[in-house]
Design a protein around this motif. Structure first.
Motif, PDB file in Angstrom:
ATOM      1  N   GLN A   1      15.446  39.922  56.783  1.00 49.39           N
ATOM      2  CA  GLN A   1      16.800  39.952  56.241  1.00 49.39           C
ATOM      3  C   GLN A   1      16.921  38.924  55.130  1.00 49.39           C
ATOM      4  N   VAL A   2      17.436  39.363  53.988  1.00 46.37           N
ATOM      5  CA  VAL A   2      17.558  38.480  52.841  1.00 46.37           C
ATOM      6  C   VAL A   2      18.811  37.635  52.969  1.00 46.37           C
ATOM      7  N   ARG A   3      18.639  36.348  52.728  1.00 45.45           N
ATOM      8  CA  ARG A   3      19.771  35.426  52.697  1.00 45.45           C
ATOM      9  C   ARG A   3      19.700  34.584  51.451  1.00 45.45           C
ATOM     10  N   LEU A   4      20.862  34.362  50.853  1.00 45.17           N
ATOM     11  CA  LEU A   4      21.010  33.436  49.735  1.00 45.17           C
ATOM     12  C   LEU A   4      22.005  32.372  50.172  1.00 45.17           C
ATOM     13  N   VAL A   5      21.591  31.116  50.095  1.00 41.73           N
ATOM     14  CA  VAL A   5      22.457  30.030  50.554  1.00 41.73           C
ATOM     15  C   VAL A   5      22.665  29.044  49.416  1.00 41.73           C
ATOM     16  N   GLU A   6      23.916  28.978  48.960  1.00 36.06           N
ATOM     17  CA  GLU A   6      24.264  28.064  47.876  1.00 36.06           C
ATOM     18  C   GLU A   6      24.626  26.686  48.418  1.00 36.06           C
ATOM     19  N   SER A   7      24.396  25.675  47.600  1.00 31.64           N
ATOM     20  CA  SER A   7      24.796  24.306  47.940  1.00 31.64           C
ATOM     21  C   SER A   7      25.014  23.532  46.641  1.00 31.64           C
ATOM     22  N   GLY A   8      25.640  22.369  46.773  1.00 37.86           N
ATOM     23  CA  GLY A   8      25.813  21.500  45.622  1.00 37.86           C
ATOM     24  C   GLY A   8      27.203  21.508  45.007  1.00 37.86           C
ATOM     25  N   GLY A   9      28.064  22.368  45.504  1.00 42.63           N
ATOM     26  CA  GLY A   9      29.422  22.386  44.977  1.00 42.63           C
ATOM     27  C   GLY A   9      30.192  21.139  45.386  1.00 42.63           C
ATOM     28  N   GLY A  10      31.358  20.978  44.786  1.00 32.10           N
ATOM     29  CA  GLY A  10      32.182  19.826  45.113  1.00 32.10           C
ATOM     30  C   GLY A  10      33.249  19.616  44.069  1.00 32.10           C
ATOM     31  N   SER A  11      33.823  18.433  44.072  1.00 28.04           N
ATOM     32  CA  SER A  11      34.874  18.080  43.124  1.00 28.04           C
ATOM     33  C   SER A  11      34.351  17.083  42.118  1.00 28.04           C
ATOM     34  N   VAL A  12      34.710  17.284  40.876  1.00 26.06           N
ATOM     35  CA  VAL A  12      34.244  16.416  39.793  1.00 26.06           C
ATOM     36  C   VAL A  12      35.340  16.325  38.747  1.00 26.06           C
ATOM     37  N   GLN A  13      35.364  15.228  38.037  1.00 24.85           N
ATOM     38  CA  GLN A  13      36.318  15.092  36.946  1.00 24.85           C
ATOM     39  C   GLN A  13      35.786  15.762  35.695  1.00 24.85           C
ATOM     40  N   ALA A  14      36.695  16.155  34.833  1.00 26.01           N
ATOM     41  CA  ALA A  14      36.313  16.775  33.567  1.00 26.01           C
ATOM     42  C   ALA A  14      35.350  15.853  32.824  1.00 26.01           C
ATOM     43  N   GLY A  15      34.303  16.491  32.275  1.00 28.05           N
ATOM     44  CA  GLY A  15      33.261  15.732  31.606  1.00 28.05           C
ATOM     45  C   GLY A  15      32.092  15.393  32.499  1.00 28.05           C
ATOM     46  N   GLY A  16      32.270  15.594  33.797  1.00 27.04           N
ATOM     47  CA  GLY A  16      31.221  15.275  34.753  1.00 27.04           C
ATOM     48  C   GLY A  16      30.197  16.376  34.913  1.00 27.04           C
ATOM     49  N   SER A  17      29.308  16.172  35.879  1.00 28.21           N
ATOM     50  CA  SER A  17      28.193  17.103  36.090  1.00 28.21           C
ATOM     51  C   SER A  17      28.031  17.438  37.571  1.00 28.21           C
ATOM     52  N   LEU A  18      27.510  18.631  37.814  1.00 25.10           N
ATOM     53  CA  LEU A  18      27.109  19.057  39.146  1.00 25.10           C
ATOM     54  C   LEU A  18      25.846  19.893  39.022  1.00 25.10           C
ATOM     55  N   ARG A  19      25.082  19.917  40.095  1.00 25.81           N
ATOM     56  CA  ARG A  19      23.903  20.775  40.134  1.00 25.81           C
ATOM     57  C   ARG A  19      23.981  21.649  41.379  1.00 25.81           C
ATOM     58  N   LEU A  20      24.052  22.949  41.137  1.00 24.32           N
ATOM     59  CA  LEU A  20      24.081  23.900  42.234  1.00 24.32           C
ATOM     60  C   LEU A  20      22.666  24.378  42.550  1.00 24.32           C
ATOM     61  N   SER A  21      22.437  24.644  43.816  1.00 26.44           N
ATOM     62  CA  SER A  21      21.157  25.197  44.261  1.00 26.44           C
ATOM     63  C   SER A  21      21.412  26.457  45.068  1.00 26.44           C
ATOM     64  N   CYS A  22      20.472  27.371  45.018  1.00 25.82           N
ATOM     65  CA  CYS A  22      20.544  28.595  45.815  1.00 25.82           C
ATOM     66  C   CYS A  22      19.167  28.832  46.422  1.00 25.82           C
ATOM     67  N   ALA A  23      19.081  28.672  47.725  1.00 26.48           N
ATOM     68  CA  ALA A  23      17.826  28.897  48.430  1.00 26.48           C
ATOM     69  C   ALA A  23      17.780  30.335  48.919  1.00 26.48           C
TER      70      ALA A  23
END
Length: 123
Positions: A1-23
């Protein structure tokens, strides 16, 4: 069974950075094109970035120069590096996988979807 699991989301101020991952639990991960879509409150889901089997990429205009999609076939993971973020980037971010060579935001081409990870950008 195929699963995609995202992580790395959250709250950030404008101008900031985030890195999302999908396993991905896909045996032939390298044969799949991978994409990130997002959906803001009250809006339709839209494509953000796609990376195909050989690593070619496609970005929606609003994120060009700010977001970078990449993949690690050995780890069966796709990433979305988001820089210079704006409040308009707020939304639920979904990872998607489609078999074959896909450089399109046509969501019907993608067979598998994750549950999403929330990204909130505040001013």
């Amino acid at each position: 069974q195929v699963r995609l699991v995202e992580s790395g989301g959250g709250s950030v101020q404008a101008g900031g950075s985030l890195r999302l991952s999908c396993a991905a639990s896909i045996s032939a991960f390298s044969a799949y094109s991978m994409a990130w879509f997002r959906q803001a409150p009250g809006k339709e889901r839209e494509g953000v970035a796609v990376i195909d089997r050989p690593g070619r990429t496609l970005y929606t205009n609003s994120v060009k120069g700010r977001f970078t999609i990449s993949r690690d076939n050995a780890e069966k993971t796709v990433y979305l590096e988001m820089n210079s973020m704006d409040v308009e980037d707020t939304g639920m971010y979904y990872c998607a996988a489609g078999n074959g060579y896909i450089l399109s935001f046509n969501d019907r081409l993608f067979d598998y979807w994750g549950q999403g990870t929330q990204v909130t950008v505040s001013s």
